[in-house]
Design a protein around this motif. Structure first.
Motif, PDB file in Angstrom:
ATOM      1  N   LYS A  33       0.828  -1.202   0.000  1.00 31.80           N
ATOM      2  CA  LYS A  33       0.000   0.000   0.000  1.00 31.80           C
ATOM      3  C   LYS A  33       0.860   1.248   0.000  1.00 31.80           C
ATOM      4  CE  LYS A  33      -3.598  -2.291   2.576  1.00 31.80           C
ATOM      5  NZ  LYS A  33      -4.411  -2.313   3.773  1.00 31.80           N
ATOM      6  N   ASP A  34       0.192   2.362  -0.188  1.00 29.38           N
ATOM      7  CA  ASP A  34       0.842   3.663  -0.171  1.00 29.38           C
ATOM      8  C   ASP A  34       1.058   4.072   1.289  1.00 29.38           C
ATOM      9  OD1 ASP A  34       1.858   6.032  -1.308  1.00 29.38           O
ATOM     10  OD2 ASP A  34      -0.042   7.039  -0.957  1.00 29.38           O
ATOM     11  N   PHE A  72      -0.696   3.371  -5.025  1.00 29.48           N
ATOM     12  CA  PHE A  72       0.688   2.901  -4.901  1.00 29.48           C
ATOM     13  C   PHE A  72       1.384   2.927  -6.248  1.00 29.48           C
ATOM     14  CE2 PHE A  72       4.075  -0.221  -4.862  1.00 29.48           C
ATOM     15  CZ  PHE A  72       4.763   0.139  -3.722  1.00 29.48           C
ATOM     16  N   LYS A  73       0.705   2.487  -7.303  1.00 29.86           N
ATOM     17  CA  LYS A  73       1.307   2.495  -8.638  1.00 29.86           C
ATOM     18  C   LYS A  73       1.673   3.907  -9.083  1.00 29.86           C
ATOM     19  CE  LYS A  73      -0.871  -1.568 -10.638  1.00 29.86           C
ATOM     20  NZ  LYS A  73      -1.821  -2.037 -11.673  1.00 29.86           N
ATOM     21  N   GLU A  75       2.362   6.458  -7.117  1.00 20.67           N
ATOM     22  CA  GLU A  75       3.509   6.883  -6.316  1.00 20.67           C
ATOM     23  C   GLU A  75       4.786   6.201  -6.797  1.00 20.67           C
ATOM     24  OE1 GLU A  75       5.181   9.392  -3.812  1.00 20.67           O
ATOM     25  OE2 GLU A  75       3.024   9.326  -4.010  1.00 20.67           O
ATOM     26  N   LEU A  76       4.704   4.914  -7.102  1.00 22.13           N
ATOM     27  CA  LEU A  76       5.861   4.155  -7.577  1.00 22.13           C
ATOM     28  C   LEU A  76       6.416   4.747  -8.876  1.00 22.13           C
ATOM     29  CD1 LEU A  76       7.746   1.705  -7.331  1.00 22.13           C
ATOM     30  CD2 LEU A  76       6.020   0.381  -8.568  1.00 22.13           C
ATOM     31  N   SER A  77       5.527   5.187  -9.767  1.00 27.05           N
ATOM     32  CA  SER A  77       5.979   5.724 -11.050  1.00 27.05           C
ATOM     33  C   SER A  77       6.853   6.965 -10.880  1.00 27.05           C
ATOM     34  CB  SER A  77       4.780   6.041 -11.944  1.00 27.05           C
ATOM     35  OG  SER A  77       4.059   7.139 -11.438  1.00 27.05           O
ATOM     36  N   LYS A  78       6.742   7.666  -9.746  1.00 24.18           N
ATOM     37  CA  LYS A  78       7.586   8.832  -9.483  1.00 24.18           C
ATOM     38  C   LYS A  78       9.033   8.443  -9.204  1.00 24.18           C
ATOM     39  CE  LYS A  78       3.790  11.327  -7.312  1.00 24.18           C
ATOM     40  NZ  LYS A  78       3.321  11.907  -6.033  1.00 24.18           N
ATOM     41  N   TYR A  79       9.255   7.188  -8.829  1.00 28.28           N
ATOM     42  CA  TYR A  79      10.594   6.742  -8.427  1.00 28.28           C
ATOM     43  C   TYR A  79      11.265   5.856  -9.454  1.00 28.28           C
ATOM     44  CZ  TYR A  79       9.319   8.700  -3.968  1.00 28.28           C
ATOM     45  OH  TYR A  79       8.935   9.577  -2.991  1.00 28.28           O
ATOM     46  N   LEU A  80      10.594   5.568 -10.558  1.00 25.25           N
ATOM     47  CA  LEU A  80      11.185   4.696 -11.583  1.00 25.25           C
ATOM     48  C   LEU A  80      11.921   5.488 -12.624  1.00 25.25           C
ATOM     49  CD1 LEU A  80       8.293   2.149 -12.066  1.00 25.25           C
ATOM     50  CD2 LEU A  80      10.357   1.879 -10.716  1.00 25.25           C
TER      51      LEU A  80
END
Length: 80
Positions: A33-34, A72-73, A75-80
């Protein structure tokens, strides 16, 4: 071995284990989760804490049973 609950989980896992990882970190959970965690004097996504570890060359593996939710996806895309 010790069973921990609530805030003690946060302290033992997030503060002590994740933040102090040096070579590798594996996280296994039913669903991811976020989650926001304390970093200094602010609350940040756990992904920011993980990104800090990656910058220090810590190998990270996330293992989860369900597909992450849209928050979550995103948010994750900001770090890839």
């Amino acid at each position: 071995m010790k069973l921990v609950f609530h805030k003690e989980i946060y302290k033992k896992v997030v503060v002590e284990q994740i933040a102090n990882s040096r070579k590798w970190l594996w996280i296994s959970t039913a669903n991811i989760k976020d989650l926001y965690v304390t970093k200094g004097n602010q609350m940040v996504p756990i992904l920011e804490l993980l990104a800090d570890l990656v910058a220090r060359k810590v190998a990270i593996r996330l293992i989860f049973a369900r597909e992450p939710g849209p928050v979550f996806k995103a948010e994750l895309s900001k770090y890839l």
